[in-house]
Design an enzyme around this catalytic site. Structure first.
Site, PDB file in Angstrom:
ATOM      1  N   SER A  15       0.827  -1.202   0.000  1.00  0.00           N
ATOM      2  CA  SER A  15       0.000   0.000   0.000  1.00  0.00           C
ATOM      3  C   SER A  15       0.864   1.255   0.000  1.00  0.00           C
ATOM      4  O   SER A  15       1.910   1.301   0.635  1.00  0.00           O
ATOM      5  CB  SER A  15      -0.916   0.030   1.229  1.00  0.00           C
ATOM      6  OG  SER A  15      -1.640   1.256   1.270  1.00  0.00           O
ATOM      7  N   LYS A  75      -4.509  -6.733   3.433  1.00  0.00           N
ATOM      8  CA  LYS A  75      -4.468  -5.648   2.437  1.00  0.00           C
ATOM      9  C   LYS A  75      -5.878  -5.383   1.912  1.00  0.00           C
ATOM     10  O   LYS A  75      -6.260  -4.234   1.675  1.00  0.00           O
ATOM     11  CB  LYS A  75      -3.541  -6.027   1.279  1.00  0.00           C
ATOM     12  CG  LYS A  75      -3.512  -5.002   0.137  1.00  0.00           C
ATOM     13  CD  LYS A  75      -3.153  -3.597   0.622  1.00  0.00           C
ATOM     14  CE  LYS A  75      -2.782  -2.635  -0.485  1.00  0.00           C
ATOM     15  NZ  LYS A  75      -3.756  -2.427  -1.537  1.00  0.00           N
ATOM     16  N   HIS A  80      -7.554  -3.473   4.592  1.00  0.00           N
ATOM     17  CA  HIS A  80      -6.972  -2.126   4.512  1.00  0.00           C
ATOM     18  C   HIS A  80      -7.736  -1.304   3.470  1.00  0.00           C
ATOM     19  O   HIS A  80      -8.135  -0.163   3.718  1.00  0.00           O
ATOM     20  CB  HIS A  80      -5.491  -2.221   4.130  1.00  0.00           C
ATOM     21  CG  HIS A  80      -4.859  -0.944   3.689  1.00  0.00           C
ATOM     22  ND1 HIS A  80      -5.135  -0.358   2.468  1.00  0.00           N
ATOM     23  CD2 HIS A  80      -3.944  -0.130   4.288  1.00  0.00           C
ATOM     24  CE1 HIS A  80      -4.443   0.761   2.341  1.00  0.00           C
ATOM     25  NE2 HIS A  80      -3.704   0.913   3.428  1.00  0.00           N
ATOM     26  N   ASN A  81      -7.971  -1.898   2.299  1.00  0.00           N
ATOM     27  CA  ASN A  81      -8.667  -1.177   1.235  1.00  0.00           C
ATOM     28  C   ASN A  81     -10.120  -0.910   1.589  1.00  0.00           C
ATOM     29  O   ASN A  81     -10.685   0.117   1.204  1.00  0.00           O
ATOM     30  CB  ASN A  81      -8.571  -1.961  -0.075  1.00  0.00           C
ATOM     31  CG  ASN A  81      -7.185  -1.874  -0.685  1.00  0.00           C
ATOM     32  OD1 ASN A  81      -6.214  -1.544  -0.005  1.00  0.00           O
ATOM     33  ND2 ASN A  81      -7.074  -2.186  -1.959  1.00  0.00           N
ATOM     34  N   GLU A 124     -10.088   1.939   3.833  1.00  0.00           N
ATOM     35  CA  GLU A 124      -9.780   3.082   2.963  1.00  0.00           C
ATOM     36  C   GLU A 124     -11.037   3.580   2.255  1.00  0.00           C
ATOM     37  O   GLU A 124     -11.274   4.795   2.172  1.00  0.00           O
ATOM     38  CB  GLU A 124      -8.734   2.642   1.940  1.00  0.00           C
ATOM     39  CG  GLU A 124      -8.342   3.658   0.902  1.00  0.00           C
ATOM     40  CD  GLU A 124      -7.421   3.036  -0.141  1.00  0.00           C
ATOM     41  OE1 GLU A 124      -7.756   3.110  -1.342  1.00  0.00           O
ATOM     42  OE2 GLU A 124      -6.379   2.461   0.253  1.00  0.00           O
TER      43      GLU A 124
END
Length: 633
Positions: free
Chosen positions: A301, A356, A359-360, A363
């Site tokens: 990232s 990940k 995480h997105n 986000e």
């Protein structure tokens, strides 16, 4: 940037006493015209005396000696490369020798049978170590995975030629795929002193000489090798080969793996640095294991800038393989406030790509919240410059990368108007938000904010329908909304805490479900810099997760939620009354009410299910856990 440091290396020639380290070390230093140092010359007198009396050195004896050689290597690197001869029989010895210079360290292991070396030791005159101690060295020898293995049966000339060919003229790391992220990672690796090989496919008239032209564009790539032929690319790498794949997620990864496999050798390592689905990563790990190839799924990232200057990296898979690539990944990653790399071994299988993905998802929500907040500020009469100033003033209490870039976005003008006013209001997505929502449903975790942010993007895509329906339904436009900018800030802060609660709850549930044993504190730590969702809140969570896996049990966050909730309710209510769309802010309040409600309406759902489907229910006045059914007619 001057890239001469890519040529500076400390070459450690290691092996048990009598394997020929000194002879090979001297010949190699002469051939490369670099200094030579024999580790034995740096033993303190106490060590020499102990070995001369027939006693083996213990770890305490070696500690200071190893540190001295490490200091020697660091000092030499300020001038030139060098060759250092040292037995370095255990991995922890090698860790001390290469401390803080891992990327500049090369290992050559001279190996042979006990019988071969015993004969050699006995034939040496005036050596202070008796041959009887040789067995103790073989007993503690831990074969290095990352060393060039040399058979001492070869002639010295052959050995030197092999070392030069395989160590000095080959690359340490390969990067496959030169898109935006791949190119930035190449420059990052080169800037950090690694000799790399770069590959991009050749397509007539479409992609020709991509790697070669890219190399010519940047001076830091002067020592890099550029290829558009897979075979020569793979053969340019030291073994075990380390190849990072930066290609589109999905079937492309599988095609690339199949193209590479005929050229790979056992124990080579492939690293998928794209946004792959964690389920597919596990399948690829299992498949490549049958071929003797290690596979690491690494979430990356930070976007183009992060990839160049230091991203957050989330690798998972085989731990032994990670140890063989961690010096590269940790060196190029961002650093946290304590100078530690924002890269850590996450766990087995596809856990790196899973976090990940989450995480997105987090986000998505953070972006949606800022979009909603900006819309509210606009309805309070602020123009883009005013909105930028308001967001700028929030940095002291709500600092984050996304807040920072959103502030910059609202300041950007094109001609006499703000650019943001000219951008079509249709938001795209690349799939990770979908995957996060699907994974939440599969795991039974209510990640409602992520789903809300995802579906808001979907709604935005129905632009033509929105225009049509807008004509059919009246919108209430109030002359004044009864909220302050501080109310909006507190509502934003409230929703962000709920967002992070949901995201980490999803990670914790997956960790339990798949037995990944994920460390939430360490995950939040590597998200404090380099990545898109870095923030002061994330920095606080590093400490919070040392004591809990549920941030809503932390006393400080409990106080903040109680402080912010009245503003969140007020802002959401005002938005509803004024027909301002705030799905994420609204869902944060609704979810919080649900997760903190002692008795919910789910009893009615269970009664309905039992009525039409005889699905049974449990009773509050029966603690046995027995299932009950009622004939409702």
């Amino acid at each position: 940037m001057n890239n001469t440091r890519t040529l500076k290396k400390v070459i450690f020639i290691m092996g048990v006493s009598g394997c020929g380290k000194s002879t090979i070390g001297k010949l190699l230093s002469e051939g490369l015209k670099i200094p030579f140092f024999d580790g034995d010359d740096f033993h303190p007198e106490s060590n020499v005396a102990k070995m001369s009396s027939g006693q083996a050195l213990n770890d305490d004896d070696r500690q200071g000696w190893l540190e001295t050689l490490n200091d020697l290597g660091k000092k030499q690197l300020t001038k030139d490369s060098c060759v250092i001869v040292c037995s370095a029989l255990k991995q922890k010895y090698r860790d001390i020798l290469s401390r803080n210079i891992q990327s500049e360290t090369k290992w050559v292991h001279l190996s042979g049978s006990f019988e071969q070396i015993f004969e050699r030791v006995n034939s040496r005159p005036n050596h202070f170590m008796p041959s009887e101690l040789l067995k103790s060295q073989f007993d503690i020898l831990e074969n290095p995975e990352d060393a060039l293995q040399i058979d001492i049966s070869l002639t010295p000339e052959h050995i030197i030629k092999t070392i030069k060919q395989k160590l000095m003229n080959t690359s340490e790391f390969g990067l496959f795929g030169l898109g935006v992220m791949g190119k930035s990672l190449c420059r990052n690796l080169a800037n950090n002193g690694f000799k790399i090989s770069m590959f991009n496919r050749h397509v007539d008239g479409v992609e020709e000489d991509v790697a070669k032209n890219f190399k010519a564009e940047y001076s830091e790539l002067s020592q890099a090798e550029a290829f558009d032929d897979i075979s020569t690319f793979v053969n340019s790498l030291q073994q075990p080969r380390r190849i990072m794949l930066m290609v589109n997620a999905g079937k492309t990864i599988d095609y690339v793996i199949e193209d590479l496999l005929p050229h790979l050798s056992e124990k080579d390592i492939l690293i998928d640095g794209g946004n792959s689905n964690y389920v597919k990563t596990k399948e690829r790990c299992d498949y490549l294991k049958t071929k003797g190839i290690h596979f690491i799924g690494a979430g990356v990232s930070g976007g183009e800038e992060g990839a160049l200057k230091g991203p957050s990296i989330m690798p998972s898979g085989d731990f032994e393989a990670y140890n063989n690539v961690k010096v590269f990944l940790e060196k190029i990653s961002a650093k946290d406030q304590n100078g530690l790399p924002c890269c850590t071994y996450v766990g087995p299988e596809g856990s790196g790509h899973f976090i990940k993905m989450v995480h997105n998802g987090i986000e998505y929500v953070e972006m949606q919240l800022l979009a909603e907040v900006s819309t509210i500020l606009e309805n309070l009469g602020q123009n883009p410059d005013d909105i930028a100033n308001t967001l700028e003033n929030w940095k002291d209490t709500a600092s984050s990368y996304l807040l920072e870039i959103t502030t910059a976005i609202f300041r950007k003008k094109e001609g006499d108007d703000w650019l943001v006013n000219k951008i079509l209001d249709k938001a795209g997505n690349k799939g990770t938000g979908n995957w996060t929502t699907i994974a939440s449903a599969q795991l039974g975790v209510p990640s409602t904010l992520i789903a809300s942010a995802l579906f808001s993007r979907y709604i935005s895509f129905y632009k033509e329908e929105r225009i049509h329906l807008n004509k059919n339904f009246k919108t209430i436009i109030s002359s004044e909304m009864n909220v302050t900018t501080n109310d909006v800030l507190e509502a934003y802060q409230f929703a962000r805490i709920i967002n992070h609660y949901q995201g980490f709850k999803l990670i914790a549930e997956a960790s339990n479900k798949f037995s990944w044993n994920l460390n939430l504190s360490e995950i939040s730590r590597i998200w404090t810099n380099g990545c898109i969702i870095r923030s002061t809140l994330m920095e606080d969570l590093v400490e919070v997760f040392k004591n809990t896996t549920n941030i809503l049990t932390n006393p400080q966050l409990i106080d903040l939620v109680n402080q912010y909730k009245p503003s969140a309710k007020k802002v959401v209510s005002q938005c509803i009354l004024n027909d301002i769309t705030t799905p994420a802010l609204g869902e944060a309040v609704q979810f919080f009410n649900g997760i903190t409600t002692k008795y919910t309406s789910a009893n009615i759902i269970q009664a309905q299910r039992d009525y039409f489907g005889a699905h049974t229910y449990q009773r509050l006045d029966d603690t046995s856990g027995k299932s009950h059914h009622t004939n409702w007619n």
